[in-house]
Design a protein around this motif. Structure first.
Motif: not given
Length: 109
Positions: A82-88
């Motif tokens: 998980t890339v916080s607040r951005r995506g995966y």
């Protein structure tokens, strides 16, 4: 090793089927097509849910389902980060396997 057969909607590990809910499977396929690359939330929502309006929370739910199916750990991910607040991001190396036309291509991770 996992094998993802998108055309046959099938996920296996060591030759044994792995149960993955349909939307989670769609999200796994979208991530697996672009290993190592960040997929923004909007891109995943469009890829899996089409142009229907759904909230970001569905992504969290399906990623949680994928962690369970893959035996992954959100704190120390091996497959999906998980890339916080951005995506995966799909972390595992994906290998596209060419097969005869009668069978569909598998992606191994």
């Amino acid at each position: 090793m996992f094998k993802l057969n998108e055309a046959q909607a099938r996920q296996t590990r060591a030759g044994q089927p792995v149960a993955v809910p349909p939307k989670a499977f769609g999200q796994l396929c979208a991530l697996g097509r672009q290993p190592g690359q960040l997929l923004a939330k909007d891109a995943l929502l469009n890829a899996v849910w089409g142009h229907r309006w759904v909230s970001d929370s569905v992504l969290k739910t399906t990623v949680s389902e994928l962690y369970v199916a893959l035996g992954d750990d959100a704190c120390q991910p091996r497959f999906i980060k998980t890339v916080s607040r951005r995506g995966y991001r799909f972390l595992a190396a994906a290998v596209r396997v060419r097969v005869p036309m009668s069978a569909a291509a598998d992606t191994a991770a």
